[in-house]
Enzyme design. Structure first.
Site, PDB file in Angstrom:
ATOM      1  N   HIS A  86       0.829  -1.208   0.000  1.00 22.02           N
ATOM      2  CA  HIS A  86       0.000   0.000   0.000  1.00 22.02           C
ATOM      3  C   HIS A  86       0.861   1.255   0.000  1.00 22.02           C
ATOM      4  O   HIS A  86       1.896   1.310   0.649  1.00 22.02           O
ATOM      5  CB  HIS A  86      -1.029   0.002   1.132  1.00 22.02           C
ATOM      6  CG  HIS A  86      -0.486  -0.049   2.533  1.00 22.02           C
ATOM      7  ND1 HIS A  86      -0.313   1.084   3.294  1.00 22.02           N
ATOM      8  CD2 HIS A  86      -0.110  -1.081   3.324  1.00 22.02           C
ATOM      9  CE1 HIS A  86       0.135   0.741   4.496  1.00 22.02           C
ATOM     10  NE2 HIS A  86       0.275  -0.566   4.542  1.00 22.02           N
ATOM     11  N   ASP A  88      -0.605   4.255   0.661  1.00 24.88           N
ATOM     12  CA  ASP A  88      -1.178   5.244   1.592  1.00 24.88           C
ATOM     13  C   ASP A  88      -0.506   5.105   2.950  1.00 24.88           C
ATOM     14  O   ASP A  88       0.098   4.075   3.266  1.00 24.88           O
ATOM     15  CB  ASP A  88      -2.700   5.087   1.722  1.00 24.88           C
ATOM     16  CG  ASP A  88      -3.127   3.773   2.377  1.00 24.88           C
ATOM     17  OD1 ASP A  88      -2.519   2.730   2.063  1.00 24.88           O
ATOM     18  OD2 ASP A  88      -4.052   3.781   3.208  1.00 24.88           O
ATOM     19  N   GLU A 154      -5.336   0.995   2.494  1.00 27.84           N
ATOM     20  CA  GLU A 154      -5.117  -0.035   3.516  1.00 27.84           C
ATOM     21  C   GLU A 154      -5.291   0.530   4.911  1.00 27.84           C
ATOM     22  O   GLU A 154      -5.887  -0.109   5.778  1.00 27.84           O
ATOM     23  CB  GLU A 154      -3.710  -0.635   3.365  1.00 27.84           C
ATOM     24  CG  GLU A 154      -3.539  -1.970   4.089  1.00 27.84           C
ATOM     25  CD  GLU A 154      -3.146  -1.865   5.557  1.00 27.84           C
ATOM     26  OE1 GLU A 154      -3.184  -2.889   6.250  1.00 27.84           O
ATOM     27  OE2 GLU A 154      -2.794  -0.760   6.020  1.00 27.84           O
ATOM     28  N   GLU A 155      -4.799   1.726   5.114  1.00 23.87           N
ATOM     29  CA  GLU A 155      -4.832   2.299   6.468  1.00 23.87           C
ATOM     30  C   GLU A 155      -6.225   2.756   6.873  1.00 23.87           C
ATOM     31  O   GLU A 155      -6.436   3.178   8.007  1.00 23.87           O
ATOM     32  CB  GLU A 155      -3.828   3.458   6.580  1.00 23.87           C
ATOM     33  CG  GLU A 155      -2.368   3.069   6.344  1.00 23.87           C
ATOM     34  CD  GLU A 155      -1.777   2.152   7.425  1.00 23.87           C
ATOM     35  OE1 GLU A 155      -2.516   1.721   8.322  1.00 23.87           O
ATOM     36  OE2 GLU A 155      -0.577   1.867   7.349  1.00 23.87           O
ATOM     37  N   ASP A 181       4.727  -6.136   4.786  1.00 23.44           N
ATOM     38  CA  ASP A 181       4.069  -5.074   5.556  1.00 23.44           C
ATOM     39  C   ASP A 181       3.995  -5.524   7.011  1.00 23.44           C
ATOM     40  O   ASP A 181       3.069  -5.191   7.739  1.00 23.44           O
ATOM     41  CB  ASP A 181       2.667  -4.831   4.968  1.00 23.44           C
ATOM     42  CG  ASP A 181       2.033  -3.548   5.476  1.00 23.44           C
ATOM     43  OD1 ASP A 181       2.767  -2.672   5.964  1.00 23.44           O
ATOM     44  OD2 ASP A 181       0.791  -3.422   5.387  1.00 23.44           O
ATOM     45  N   HIS A 214     -25.311  22.414  33.676  1.00 21.77           N
ATOM     46  CA  HIS A 214     -24.521  22.738  34.878  1.00 21.77           C
ATOM     47  C   HIS A 214     -24.519  21.483  35.761  1.00 21.77           C
ATOM     48  O   HIS A 214     -25.587  20.967  36.108  1.00 21.77           O
ATOM     49  CB  HIS A 214     -25.167  23.916  35.608  1.00 21.77           C
ATOM     50  CG  HIS A 214     -24.311  24.474  36.706  1.00 21.77           C
ATOM     51  ND1 HIS A 214     -23.970  23.751  37.829  1.00 21.77           N
ATOM     52  CD2 HIS A 214     -23.713  25.690  36.838  1.00 21.77           C
ATOM     53  CE1 HIS A 214     -23.213  24.492  38.616  1.00 21.77           C
ATOM     54  NE2 HIS A 214     -23.030  25.688  38.024  1.00 21.77           N
ATOM     55  N   THR A 316     -17.330  22.839  35.252  1.00 26.05           N
ATOM     56  CA  THR A 316     -18.308  21.941  35.875  1.00 26.05           C
ATOM     57  C   THR A 316     -19.481  21.716  34.932  1.00 26.05           C
ATOM     58  O   THR A 316     -20.553  22.286  35.083  1.00 26.05           O
ATOM     59  CB  THR A 316     -18.792  22.531  37.208  1.00 26.05           C
ATOM     60  OG1 THR A 316     -19.108  23.911  36.999  1.00 26.05           O
ATOM     61  CG2 THR A 316     -17.735  22.392  38.281  1.00 26.05           C
ATOM     62  N   ARG A 329      -9.267  -7.008  18.416  1.00 25.48           N
ATOM     63  CA  ARG A 329      -8.430  -7.770  17.478  1.00 25.48           C
ATOM     64  C   ARG A 329      -8.968  -9.182  17.542  1.00 25.48           C
ATOM     65  O   ARG A 329      -9.245  -9.704  18.639  1.00 25.48           O
ATOM     66  CB  ARG A 329      -6.959  -7.727  17.900  1.00 25.48           C
ATOM     67  CG  ARG A 329      -6.305  -6.368  17.749  1.00 25.48           C
ATOM     68  CD  ARG A 329      -5.988  -5.998  16.309  1.00 25.48           C
ATOM     69  NE  ARG A 329      -5.638  -4.588  16.178  1.00 25.48           N
ATOM     70  CZ  ARG A 329      -5.182  -4.029  15.069  1.00 25.48           C
ATOM     71  NH1 ARG A 329      -5.029  -4.738  13.965  1.00 25.48           N
ATOM     72  NH2 ARG A 329      -4.893  -2.750  15.034  1.00 25.48           N
ATOM     73  N   SER A 400      -3.158  -6.314  11.557  1.00 29.73           N
ATOM     74  CA  SER A 400      -4.101  -6.861  10.585  1.00 29.73           C
ATOM     75  C   SER A 400      -3.792  -6.360   9.176  1.00 29.73           C
ATOM     76  O   SER A 400      -3.455  -5.193   8.994  1.00 29.73           O
ATOM     77  CB  SER A 400      -5.527  -6.436  10.930  1.00 29.73           C
ATOM     78  OG  SER A 400      -5.788  -6.648  12.301  1.00 29.73           O
ATOM     79  N   HIS A 428       2.529   4.132  12.725  1.00 30.75           N
ATOM     80  CA  HIS A 428       1.333   4.851  13.203  1.00 30.75           C
ATOM     81  C   HIS A 428       1.676   5.859  14.309  1.00 30.75           C
ATOM     82  O   HIS A 428       0.769   6.403  14.923  1.00 30.75           O
ATOM     83  CB  HIS A 428       0.227   3.899  13.715  1.00 30.75           C
ATOM     84  CG  HIS A 428      -0.275   2.935  12.677  1.00 30.75           C
ATOM     85  ND1 HIS A 428      -1.483   2.285  12.782  1.00 30.75           N
ATOM     86  CD2 HIS A 428       0.255   2.516  11.504  1.00 30.75           C
ATOM     87  CE1 HIS A 428      -1.663   1.502  11.726  1.00 30.75           C
ATOM     88  NE2 HIS A 428      -0.607   1.617  10.947  1.00 30.75           N
TER      89      HIS A 428
HETATM   90  N1  BES Z   1       1.395  -2.867   8.460  1.00 32.91           N
HETATM   91  C1  BES Z   1       0.201  -2.900   9.224  1.00 32.91           C
HETATM   92  C2  BES Z   1      -0.214  -4.309   9.633  1.00 32.91           C
HETATM   93  C3  BES Z   1       0.614  -4.914  10.718  1.00 32.91           C
HETATM   94  C4  BES Z   1       0.863  -4.221  11.880  1.00 32.91           C
HETATM   95  C5  BES Z   1       1.078  -6.187  10.586  1.00 32.91           C
HETATM   96  C6  BES Z   1       1.620  -4.794  12.889  1.00 32.91           C
HETATM   97  C7  BES Z   1       1.826  -6.769  11.584  1.00 32.91           C
HETATM   98  C8  BES Z   1       2.110  -6.060  12.751  1.00 32.91           C
HETATM   99  C9  BES Z   1      -0.947  -2.304   8.444  1.00 32.91           C
HETATM  100  O1  BES Z   1      -0.590  -1.241   7.635  1.00 32.91           O
HETATM  101  C10 BES Z   1      -1.967  -1.797   9.416  1.00 32.91           C
HETATM  102  O2  BES Z   1      -1.668  -0.969  10.216  1.00 32.91           O
HETATM  103  N2  BES Z   1      -3.163  -2.338   9.346  1.00 32.91           N
HETATM  104  C11 BES Z   1      -4.266  -1.899  10.137  1.00 32.91           C
HETATM  105  C12 BES Z   1      -5.493  -2.480   9.506  1.00 32.91           C
HETATM  106  C13 BES Z   1      -6.754  -1.776   9.832  1.00 32.91           C
HETATM  107  C14 BES Z   1      -6.731  -0.317   9.478  1.00 32.91           C
HETATM  108  C15 BES Z   1      -7.899  -2.472   9.144  1.00 32.91           C
HETATM  109  C16 BES Z   1      -4.120  -2.348  11.572  1.00 32.91           C
HETATM  110  O3  BES Z   1      -3.616  -3.451  11.855  1.00 32.91           O
HETATM  111  O4  BES Z   1      -4.526  -1.581  12.449  1.00 32.91           O
HETATM  112 ZN    ZN Z   2       0.876  -1.266   6.514  1.00 33.74          ZN
END
Ligand code: BES
Ligand code: ZN
Length: 457
Positions: A86, A88, A154-155, A181, A214, A316, A329, A400, A428
């Site tokens: 990806h 992005d 993907e992100e 990835d 309030h 408040t 997850r 994921s 991230h």
């Molecule tokens: N590269 C990651 C996936 C990943 C993260 C694999 C850590 C192994 C270990 C991918 O770009 C990603 O961050 N995927 C998201 C998917 C979601 C947005 C559906 C994730 O895992 O949060």
């Molecule tokens: Zn990724």
């Protein structure tokens, strides 16, 4: 062993880095609608790379960001590898925590620092450069047929990708998928990942009174949606780390003794793990080790909480609304749709009176495990060893990649997850990095992978 490839890679290493920097300068943040043009520019940049190698290229429009598809036909009798990646990236926030700006790639301590350096521009690019090494550095012939599917969503959950794959099954026909990835087990410990967790992501909005109140005048006589949210969220998981949504564990397969032994045999240093992320204690589901919890058990995490006064000092207020973003997850066999139904029923049951709720499901994807008994895995072991100088270990990971299960369901394909990243790459988060030596090792492993796969058939 492949002297032409080796010398092409070393002769062009500096240019490969410069080109990666060009891509990293494009702020292709898929979640940010104001960056739509930049996301497209990244797609066009990737397409131009493929065109430069003489591949057949298409920039495929979707209802969201475009998909780049490219194909290098070598020999119909040879296997076809589908490379997915990806272009992005995640939003760069919080910006003030970056040492250098996120879209001004900087070389520091042997790393390239920029948003997307490892996730996934840098890793994805290793396969583009390995194709180049074969096409330009040898007599011009790839040892396998290559197809590239590089997406821009993907992100944000790959919303339009399944539809594209469904509509282009013939175009995408292949023998195996390759994705870089993921991560190595640690520095100098390359890995092949055979399992990823799935995900089910939600937003829960609670509405109480019709306007902010309030908290002295009204507090005590009105259900506060922020209090209600805290209560509701607390019912999802207990103090032993067990998710309390009825039916949540129905399809969870227990870890086998063999797999538990294999995890335990990996050189995982828990003290080092804690130190690296500033922890005083590990936490998670009772009865499981840290690797088991992170790789092979389902989890619940709140990803964002919003309600009430967030400004300086005190106010408040009894807020009218409260909301949370949270996700599970998932492990293989758990069905995101079934989980959504179970969750919604649970939330309605525990919701205090005096507030109303609205649950929105965002992306969902099942977890995956890929089989290890295949000639492609054997080829990958040899290739990773050629690139990294050490045999890979087999690991699972907790993140994921939604498309892995789609490839299996729609195209009947297994995926080789060959990760060149590291757990401390800050994906991230601020100061994302990718080790440059791993970038070059990844390119070499990829180039050798085409050779190893081509040899087997
Ligand atoms: N590269 C990651 C996936 C990943 C993260 C694999 C850590 C192994 C270990 C991918 O770009 C990603 O961050 N995927 C998201 C998917 C979601 C947005 C559906 C994730 O895992 O949060
Ligand atoms: Zn990724």
């Amino acid at each position: 062993m492949l002297p032409e490839i080796d010398s092409y890679l070393s002769a062009n290493a500096a240019r490969f880095e410069d080109e990666l920097c060009e891509l990293l300068r494009i702020p292709s943040v898929s979640a940010d609608s104001t960056r739509k043009g930049e996301v497209r520019r990244a797609a066009e940049w990737v397409a131009a790379q493929f065109r430069g190698l003489g591949l057949e290229v298409e920039l495929c429009e979707t209802a969201g960001h475009p998909i780049v598809f490219a194909e290098a036909k070598a020999d119909p009798s040879k296997p076809t590898v589908l490379v997915y990646g990806h272009y992005d990236v995640q939003p760069p926030d919080p910006l003030d925590l970056w040492t250098t700006p996120p879209f001004e790639p900087t070389r520091r301590d042997g790393n390239i620092v920029a948003r997307g350096a490892t996730d996934d521009k840098g890793q994805m690019f290793t396969h583009v450069k390995s194709a180049e090494a074969w096409l330009k550095g040898t007599k011009g012939k790839l040892p396998v047929n290559l197809k590239f599917l590089i997406e821009g969503e993907e992100e944000v959950g790959s919303a339009h990708l399944d539809q594209f794959i469904e509509a282009n099954k013939t175009k995408l026909k292949a023998d195996v998928v390759v994705i870089s990835d993921t991560s190595q087990f640690g520095p100098g410990r390359p890995a092949i990942t055979y399992g990823l967790r799935g995900i089910a992501y939600y937003e829960l909005k609670l509405q109480g009174p019709s306007r902010d109140l309030h908290s002295g005048t009204f507090g005590g006589g009105v259900m506060n949606p922020a209090n209600a949210l805290a209560r509701v969220l607390a019912t999802i998981i207990d103090e032993r780390g067990r998710i309390q949504v009825p039916g949540f564990y129905d399809d969870v397969q227990p870890l086998t003794d063999l797999e538990r032994q294999q995890f335990a045999a990996l050189p995982f240093d828990e003290a080092q793990f804690m130190k690296a992320i500033g922890l005083t204690a590990v936490a998670g589901e009772e009865g499981f080790t840290t690797l088991e919890r992170r790789w092979a058990r389902p989890t619940f995490d709140i990803n964002g909480l919003t309600s009430g006064y967030q400004g300086e000092g005190a106010k408040t207020v009894l807020p009218a609304k409260a909301s949370a973003k949270f996700s599970f997850r998932l492990v293989p066999k758990q069905d995101p749709e079934k989980i959504r139904v179970a969750l919604e029923a649970h939330l309605r049951r525990v919701l205090p009176s005096g507030v109303t709720m609205e649950l929105t499901a965002f992306h969902g994807a099942p977890g995956v495990v890929v089989p290890l008994e295949s000639p492609f895995v054997a080829a990958a072991v040899t290739a990773v060893e050629s690139g990294f100088g050490r045999k890979p270990v087999f690991i699972r990971e907790g993140g994921s990649i939604p498309v892995v299960s789609t490839f299996h369901e729609l195209l009947g394909l297994d995926t080789l997850l060959l990760g060149w990243g590291l757990d401390d790459d800050n994906t991230h988060s601020p100061n994302e990095k990718f080790c440059l030596a791993d970038f070059h090792r990844g390119i070499k492993a990829s180039a050798y992978l085409w050779h190893e796969i081509g040899k087997k058939f």
